[in-house]
Design an enzyme around this catalytic site. Structure first.
Site, PDB file in Angstrom:
ATOM      1  N   ASP A 205       0.785  -1.316  -0.086  1.00 14.58           N
ATOM      2  CA  ASP A 205       0.011  -0.010  -0.144  1.00 14.58           C
ATOM      3  C   ASP A 205       0.769   1.233   0.033  1.00 14.58           C
ATOM      4  OD1 ASP A 205      -2.441  -1.391  -0.137  1.00 14.58           O
ATOM      5  OD2 ASP A 205      -2.673  -0.818   1.991  1.00 14.58           O
TER       6      ASP A 205
ATOM      7  N   LYS B 246      -3.074   3.992  -2.985  1.00  7.88           N
ATOM      8  CA  LYS B 246      -3.696   5.139  -3.705  1.00  7.88           C
ATOM      9  C   LYS B 246      -2.625   5.962  -3.909  1.00  7.88           C
ATOM     10  CE  LYS B 246      -7.133   5.408  -0.320  1.00  7.88           C
ATOM     11  NZ  LYS B 246      -8.065   6.401   0.395  1.00  7.88           N
TER      12      LYS B 246
ATOM     13  N   MET C 246      -7.493   9.068   9.775  1.00  6.84           N
ATOM     14  CA  MET C 246      -8.444   9.697   8.447  1.00  6.84           C
ATOM     15  C   MET C 246      -9.129  10.797   8.562  1.00  6.84           C
ATOM     16  SD  MET C 246      -9.097   5.998   6.479  1.00  6.84           S
ATOM     17  CE  MET C 246      -9.748   5.162   8.028  1.00  6.84           C
TER      18      MET C 246
HETATM   19  N1  SAH Z   1      -4.070   0.142   9.489  1.00  3.83           N
HETATM   20  C1  SAH Z   1      -3.293   1.416   9.570  1.00  3.83           C
HETATM   21  C2  SAH Z   1      -4.517   2.565   9.428  1.00  3.83           C
HETATM   22  C3  SAH Z   1      -4.881   2.749   7.840  1.00  3.83           C
HETATM   23  S1  SAH Z   1      -6.084   4.090   7.818  1.00  3.83           S
HETATM   24  C4  SAH Z   1      -3.109   1.478  10.954  1.00  3.83           C
HETATM   25  O1  SAH Z   1      -3.239   0.681  11.822  1.00  3.83           O
HETATM   26  O2  SAH Z   1      -2.233   2.579  11.115  1.00  3.83           O
HETATM   27  C5  SAH Z   1      -4.983   5.425   7.252  1.00  3.83           C
HETATM   28  C6  SAH Z   1      -4.815   6.462   8.292  1.00  3.83           C
HETATM   29  O3  SAH Z   1      -3.994   5.958   9.125  1.00  3.83           O
HETATM   30  C7  SAH Z   1      -4.216   7.558   7.815  1.00  3.83           C
HETATM   31  O4  SAH Z   1      -5.213   8.418   7.414  1.00  3.83           O
HETATM   32  C8  SAH Z   1      -3.779   8.014   9.264  1.00  3.83           C
HETATM   33  O5  SAH Z   1      -4.802   8.801  10.015  1.00  3.83           O
HETATM   34  C9  SAH Z   1      -3.105   7.104   9.907  1.00  3.83           C
HETATM   35  N2  SAH Z   1      -1.750   6.903   9.663  1.00  3.83           N
HETATM   36  C10 SAH Z   1      -1.185   6.186   8.975  1.00  3.83           C
HETATM   37  N3  SAH Z   1       0.276   6.101   9.116  1.00  3.83           N
HETATM   38  C11 SAH Z   1       0.163   7.222   9.793  1.00  3.83           C
HETATM   39  C12 SAH Z   1       1.435   8.034  10.341  1.00  3.83           C
HETATM   40  N4  SAH Z   1       2.615   7.423   9.983  1.00  3.83           N
HETATM   41  N5  SAH Z   1       1.405   8.978  11.185  1.00  3.83           N
HETATM   42  C13 SAH Z   1       0.145   9.457  11.542  1.00  3.83           C
HETATM   43  N6  SAH Z   1      -0.950   8.811  10.965  1.00  3.83           N
HETATM   44  C14 SAH Z   1      -0.939   7.604  10.396  1.00  3.83           C
END
Ligand code: SAH
Length: 518
Positions: free
Chosen positions: A45, A67, A181
């Site tokens: 991803d 994306k 998100m």
């Molecule tokens: N499965 C992922 C979340 C996917 S949804 C998890 O457990 O982290 C995607 C969202 O995750 C983003 O919009 C953001 O809100 C958050 N996210 C992912 N990576 C991030 C990071 N390095 N720092 C802050 N937020 C993050």
């Protein structure tokens, strides 16, 4: 997956749904790393950082399913079918997802089709950004003085544009609230919580690109959440933390105070080397992407080397000179095929650099001399002082070895130099690494420990605009090679990884990259 854990390739493969962790590559689990190391297909991803790909075997098929700028490169259905198709081919398929695969990761949906088709699968949980981004910002998501628990919510809109959130229940829960998100719906989140009676001065923090070199922590309160985000141009991926614990970010800030916070370092290296430099830089807070650009290919059927080893065993060489860790490996492998360590008994050994010395030490050999500076000319000049006329010197090394070494040694009368090419270096970059995009970023430096490393990098990425590359180099030879390509160069005079890391810190300070929230 252990080595003897096999898949019945005649029938169906297997799918591993793996959490890549929040960004910092070292936050993948041990299980995740093992599974990746055995993958045949990796479907990944947008949130999976490039550095993670160095854990994947070279010959694995890499498929990007994320994306980019809002466009789905692959629809969810297509991803589901792809996983099935590859598994049916009998492949070991890793579906690699940011954070934890089941937390807002649609991991459940991806399993449906596999279950229907009786495909074996395994879930490897990951460190979620919901907790790790706050942790790297110094925010404990629960703390007995502030909250009873924590709620993790998505700020993603429903198709009718609203948020599917019971703000009344959230405000009344006394929990820390973590929104993922949520950057495009911050105003709805703020209004919903204020409307439900949550005080406007409730501490809040936005953690952007948590655990990566670009991490930023913006502390504010609920009433000013949107202003703070706007003024600072906050953007996804970010988590928003609301609740008393958010105020602790300023107290427990730890990541932001590491010396290399805010810096990304590209570490190029031969494929088989595990990099001490990478772990050192990570420890100091840099985000490191390890890019293997040089492959070592031993010269096949090397008769000259076989003859030399025979002569060596007969006491024919007074000195053996080893100029790189790869040189040690290739030479010792050949030596062990036809002879053993005793072949070296009659000669002394010179090593160019600490890495070379360490590689020898691993094989039970202490080098007799190391030059004061780790370049071929210095080695030649200093070794020449130890030679007596008529000495014979064996230099088993890369086909493109440095000639200054030979020139210096030949100044001694009647010295015989057997400079034997033992391996070739082949330069190519991995397909997952987009050099144009990654290397030229403002916060990114390329680290070089040898002139051949610079050449390897330049040959692997010939189309790169080298004037945009910020190179931190060990020693003058390395720096000269980088300058020749037009790179902007910082030189570490002392040839140790620690000195190189220090120089990186200075370079980053000069450019104003380090420090909290830069
Ligand atoms: N499965 C992922 C979340 C996917 S949804 C998890 O457990 O982290 C995607 C969202 O995750 C983003 O919009 C953001 O809100 C958050 N996210 C992912 N990576 C991030 C990071 N390095 N720092 C802050 N937020 C993050």
């Amino acid at each position: 997956m252990s080595n003897n854990e096999t898949v019945n390739t005649e029938k169906k493969g297997k799918v591993w749904l793996v959490g890549a962790g929040p960004g910092d590559v070292s936050l993948i689990t041990l299980r995740g790393r093992d599974v990746l190391a055995q993958a045949e297909v990796v479907v990944y991803d947008a949130l999976v950082r490039g550095g993670m790909m160095s854990l994947v075997p070279d010959d694995a098929e890499l498929i990007y399913a994320g994306k980019r700028s809002g466009n789905h490169t692959m629809k969810q259905d297509a991803i589901n079918s792809l996983l099935l198709e590859k598994a049916l081919e009998g492949k070991r398929v890793v579906r690699l997802k940011g954070g934890d695969p089941f937390l807002f990761g649609r991991g459940g949906e991806e399993l449906e089709l596999l279950v229907e088709n009786g495909i074996e699968f395994e879930i490897v949980p990951g460190v979620t950004s919901a907790f790790a981004a706050p942790a790297y910002a110094g925010i404990p998501v629960t703390h007995r003085d502030f909250c009873r628990g924590v709620s993790v919510m998505t700020g993603h809109r429903r198709s009718n544009g609203s948020l599917d959130i019971d703000f009344g229940a959230l405000a009344a829960s006394g929990n820390t609230l973590v929104f993922l998100m949520g950057m495009s719906t911050l105003d709805l989140i703020r209004d919903g919580l204020l409307g439900a009676g949550m005080p406007g001065d409730t501490p809040a923090a936005i953690v952007e690109s948590g655990t990566t070199a670009s991490q930023r922590v913006l502390t504010t309160d609920l009433a000013h959440l949107c202003e703070t985000a706007e003024e600072n141009g906050a953007k996804a991926p970010a988590v928003t933390v609301i609740g008393g614990v958010a105020g602790l970010a300023d107290v427990y800030c730890w990541r932001g105070s590491l010396p290399l916070n805010g810096v990304r370092a590209i570490v190029t290296r031969p494929k088989e080397l595990s990099s001490g430099l990478a772990s050192m830089l990570r420890r100091d807070g840099a985000e490191v992407i390890e890019v293997p650009v040089i492959d070592i290919e031993p010269v096949r059927g090397n008769e000259a080397l076989k003859d030399a080893i025979e002569l060596l065993a007969d006491g024919g060489y007074q000195w053996v000179v080893l100029t790189s860790p790869s040189g040690v490996r290739v030479f010792m492998d050949e030596l062990m095929k036809t002879s053993d360590l005793r072949a070296l008994a009659g000669s002394r050994i010179a090593a160019l650099g600490k890495g070379t010395e360490a590689e020898l030490a691993k094989r039970g050999i202490h080098a007799d001399m190391l030059p004061t500076m780790y370049d071929g000319r210095t080695l030649g000049a200093e070794l020449a002082k130890l030679l007596v006329p008529g000495d014979r010197v064996l230099i088993p090394r890369a086909a493109i070895g440095n000639k200054a070494l030979n020139r210096e040694l030949s100044k001694v009368n009647d010295v015989i130099i057997d400079d034997i090419p033992t391996y070739d270096t082949v330069c190519r970059g991995p397909s997952w690494f987009n050099a144009e995009k990654e290397v030229c970023e403002d916060d990114t430096f390329a680290m070089f420990t040898s002139a051949s490393g610079v050449r390897g990098f330049a040959d692997a990425y010939p189309d790169l605009d080298f004037s945009k590359v910020k190179a931190v180099c060990i020693g003058n030879m390395t720096a000269a090679e980088a300058e020749k390509r037009g790179m902007k160069v910082w030189i570490s005079e002392e040839a140790t990884l620690a000195a190189l890391a220090d120089r990186l810190k200075q370079a980053a300070d000069e450019l104003g990259l380090t420090g909290i929230n830069k």
